[in-house]
Design a protein around this motif. Sequence first.
Motif, PDB file in Angstrom:
ATOM      1  N   TYR A 165       0.743  -1.304   0.016  1.00 18.90           N
ATOM      2  CA  TYR A 165      -0.039   0.065   0.001  1.00 18.90           C
ATOM      3  C   TYR A 165       0.840   1.183   0.071  1.00 18.90           C
ATOM      4  CZ  TYR A 165      -3.295  -3.406   1.617  1.00 18.90           C
ATOM      5  OH  TYR A 165      -4.185  -4.529   1.475  1.00 18.90           O
ATOM      6  N   ALA A 166       0.450   2.420  -0.434  1.00 17.43           N
ATOM      7  CA  ALA A 166       0.847   3.521  -0.408  1.00 17.43           C
ATOM      8  C   ALA A 166       1.125   4.230   0.864  1.00 17.43           C
ATOM      9  CB  ALA A 166       0.241   4.694  -1.363  1.00 17.43           C
ATOM     10  N   ALA A 167       2.230   4.873   1.032  1.00 18.70           N
ATOM     11  CA  ALA A 167       2.350   5.625   2.385  1.00 18.70           C
ATOM     12  C   ALA A 167       1.223   6.312   2.748  1.00 18.70           C
ATOM     13  CB  ALA A 167       3.580   6.419   2.140  1.00 18.70           C
ATOM     14  N   ARG A 168       0.871   6.330   4.038  1.00 19.17           N
ATOM     15  CA  ARG A 168      -0.456   6.796   4.800  1.00 19.17           C
ATOM     16  C   ARG A 168      -1.634   6.426   3.889  1.00 19.17           C
ATOM     17  NH1 ARG A 168       1.155  10.390   8.141  1.00 19.17           N
ATOM     18  NH2 ARG A 168      -0.895  11.320   8.297  1.00 19.17           N
ATOM     19  N   ALA A 169      -1.995   5.376   3.328  1.00 15.50           N
ATOM     20  CA  ALA A 169      -3.012   4.903   2.710  1.00 15.50           C
ATOM     21  C   ALA A 169      -4.292   4.571   3.790  1.00 15.50           C
ATOM     22  CB  ALA A 169      -2.803   3.619   2.009  1.00 15.50           C
ATOM     23  N   TYR A 170      -5.343   4.983   3.630  1.00 14.03           N
ATOM     24  CA  TYR A 170      -6.331   4.391   4.327  1.00 14.03           C
ATOM     25  C   TYR A 170      -7.504   4.187   3.881  1.00 14.03           C
ATOM     26  CZ  TYR A 170      -8.163   9.345   3.293  1.00 14.03           C
ATOM     27  OH  TYR A 170      -8.768  10.289   2.669  1.00 14.03           O
ATOM     28  N   GLY A 171      -8.434   3.640   4.432  1.00 13.30           N
ATOM     29  CA  GLY A 171      -9.857   3.466   4.004  1.00 13.30           C
ATOM     30  C   GLY A 171      -9.962   2.003   3.075  1.00 13.30           C
TER      31      GLY A 171
ATOM     32  N   ILE B 292      -5.551   6.492  13.816  1.00 16.92           N
ATOM     33  CA  ILE B 292      -5.684   7.850  13.172  1.00 16.92           C
ATOM     34  C   ILE B 292      -5.764   7.402  11.582  1.00 16.92           C
ATOM     35  CG2 ILE B 292      -3.809   9.013  14.577  1.00 16.92           C
ATOM     36  CD1 ILE B 292      -1.616   8.036  12.629  1.00 16.92           C
ATOM     37  N   ARG B 293      -5.723   5.941  11.392  1.00 15.56           N
ATOM     38  CA  ARG B 293      -6.223   5.548   9.749  1.00 15.56           C
ATOM     39  C   ARG B 293      -6.467   4.111   9.982  1.00 15.56           C
ATOM     40  NH1 ARG B 293      -1.353   8.143   8.812  1.00 15.56           N
ATOM     41  NH2 ARG B 293      -0.076   6.191   8.496  1.00 15.56           N
ATOM     42  N   ILE B 294      -7.337   3.568   9.093  1.00 14.52           N
ATOM     43  CA  ILE B 294      -7.696   2.318   9.081  1.00 14.52           C
ATOM     44  C   ILE B 294      -7.494   1.875   7.432  1.00 14.52           C
ATOM     45  CG2 ILE B 294      -9.329   0.334   9.515  1.00 14.52           C
ATOM     46  CD1 ILE B 294     -10.275   1.957  11.757  1.00 14.52           C
ATOM     47  N   ILE B 295      -6.922   0.809   7.173  1.00 11.52           N
ATOM     48  CA  ILE B 295      -7.034   0.147   5.823  1.00 11.52           C
ATOM     49  C   ILE B 295      -8.094  -1.045   5.976  1.00 11.52           C
ATOM     50  CG2 ILE B 295      -5.866  -1.009   3.900  1.00 11.52           C
ATOM     51  CD1 ILE B 295      -3.208   0.612   4.865  1.00 11.52           C
ATOM     52  N   HIS B 296      -9.154  -1.075   5.123  1.00 11.73           N
ATOM     53  CA  HIS B 296     -10.151  -2.196   5.505  1.00 11.73           C
ATOM     54  C   HIS B 296     -11.245  -2.022   4.354  1.00 11.73           C
ATOM     55  CE1 HIS B 296     -13.577  -0.105   7.521  1.00 11.73           C
ATOM     56  NE2 HIS B 296     -12.685   0.776   7.159  1.00 11.73           N
TER      57      HIS B 296
ATOM     58  N   GLY C  65     -13.452  -7.371  10.870  1.00 15.03           N
ATOM     59  CA  GLY C  65     -12.641  -6.797  11.356  1.00 15.03           C
ATOM     60  C   GLY C  65     -11.256  -6.826  10.749  1.00 15.03           C
ATOM     61  N   THR C  66     -11.169  -7.382   9.880  1.00 10.17           N
ATOM     62  CA  THR C  66      -9.828  -7.627   9.154  1.00 10.17           C
ATOM     63  C   THR C  66      -9.259  -6.409   8.512  1.00 10.17           C
ATOM     64  OG1 THR C  66     -10.162  -9.838   8.306  1.00 10.17           O
ATOM     65  CG2 THR C  66      -8.645  -8.718   7.007  1.00 10.17           C
ATOM     66  N   SER C  67      -8.048  -5.857   9.110  1.00 11.23           N
ATOM     67  CA  SER C  67      -7.976  -4.656   8.827  1.00 11.23           C
ATOM     68  C   SER C  67      -6.364  -4.390   9.102  1.00 11.23           C
ATOM     69  CB  SER C  67      -8.573  -3.402   9.558  1.00 11.23           C
ATOM     70  OG  SER C  67      -8.298  -3.836  11.040  1.00 11.23           O
ATOM     71  N   VAL C  68      -5.650  -3.290   8.873  1.00  9.27           N
ATOM     72  CA  VAL C  68      -4.651  -2.634   9.194  1.00  9.27           C
ATOM     73  C   VAL C  68      -4.952  -1.386  10.115  1.00  9.27           C
ATOM     74  CG1 VAL C  68      -2.275  -1.579   8.907  1.00  9.27           C
ATOM     75  CG2 VAL C  68      -3.219  -3.657   7.472  1.00  9.27           C
ATOM     76  N   THR C  69      -4.939  -1.194  11.321  1.00 10.55           N
ATOM     77  CA  THR C  69      -5.099  -0.119  12.161  1.00 10.55           C
ATOM     78  C   THR C  69      -3.739   0.589  12.346  1.00 10.55           C
ATOM     79  OG1 THR C  69      -5.198  -1.631  14.089  1.00 10.55           O
ATOM     80  CG2 THR C  69      -7.411  -0.466  12.937  1.00 10.55           C
ATOM     81  N   VAL C  70      -3.638   1.931  12.344  1.00 15.46           N
ATOM     82  CA  VAL C  70      -2.713   2.774  12.557  1.00 15.46           C
ATOM     83  C   VAL C  70      -2.835   3.745  13.788  1.00 15.46           C
ATOM     84  CG1 VAL C  70      -1.147   4.204  11.604  1.00 15.46           C
ATOM     85  CG2 VAL C  70      -2.436   2.550   9.999  1.00 15.46           C
TER      86      VAL C  70
END
Length: 289
Positions: free
Chosen positions: A4-10, A270-274, A253-258
């Motif tokens: 994923y790109a730096a600071r990716a989210y959503g 501050i960000r979630i990738i899911h 809830g599969t995700s990357v949480t930051v």
Amino acid sequence: VTVYAARAYGDVTPLRTISGSKTGLDGPLGIGLDAYKITYVANSQNPGSIVIYAPNANGNVAPSRTISGSNTRLYGPGGLALDVIGNVYVANAVRNQESVTVYAPGANGNVAPIRTISGGRTGLNDPVGLALDASAELYVANHVCGFNRHPAPCAVTVYAARAYGDVPPIRTISGPSTKLEGPQGIALDAAGNTYVTNSNDSVTVYAAGSNYDAAPIRAIKGRATKLIDPRGIALDAAGDVYVMNSPNYGKPGTSVTVYAAGANGNVKPIRIIHGLKTGLSSPSGGAIR
């Protein structure tokens, strides 16, 4: 393997995805990047292998190298870490074969490790997470806590640089004050603080040099955190904390949480990738470059 790109989210599409029949991926767990952005992945399916991909690899690509075979002494590898000169450290978690095996830079094929940590004095007990500090001391998250024939409490064990053989840890974080519970992922920040993901949906943080029954200096825990079955953990240069959440038994809830550097308590990411576009599927390891 998704990138994923730096600071990716959503619900974002990965920049790159390594997937397909040519890749040699088979139960991938641990992941690491070297100084040249070469990607190393630990395949957990016993006996297991390490597959290595060229920088910016994408699609259904074959690995450029594979560490595999009886000489490697790989037994269900999971955690993976690299030191500054490119030695590859691997945690092997198969019961009664617990070890950390180390491979030389450029290792390929059915090669023997250059060092192995294993034996009754090591305190290894289902080792699943690895991290190295600036002096090459090795930190291991031991996942099993007091089950079956392994009555040891939950522990993070720390070994001297270049340790090998049946050696005791130089430090062990273990005891009720530590709040460790089924530790899995482990990472270090620039100050040497140790971050551990736990099966009770928490991240506990220990001061540099912690030993024995040391209480965490911070803990990320609570409903607001969105932590659920956290596995891998990584930190970026700013100290932000990235956690791979891999729920069991079909739980959502599969995700990357930051989390922001210094996060503590029941704090929101501050960000979630899911989401469906992300391609996330049981994420267990992560690396940042």
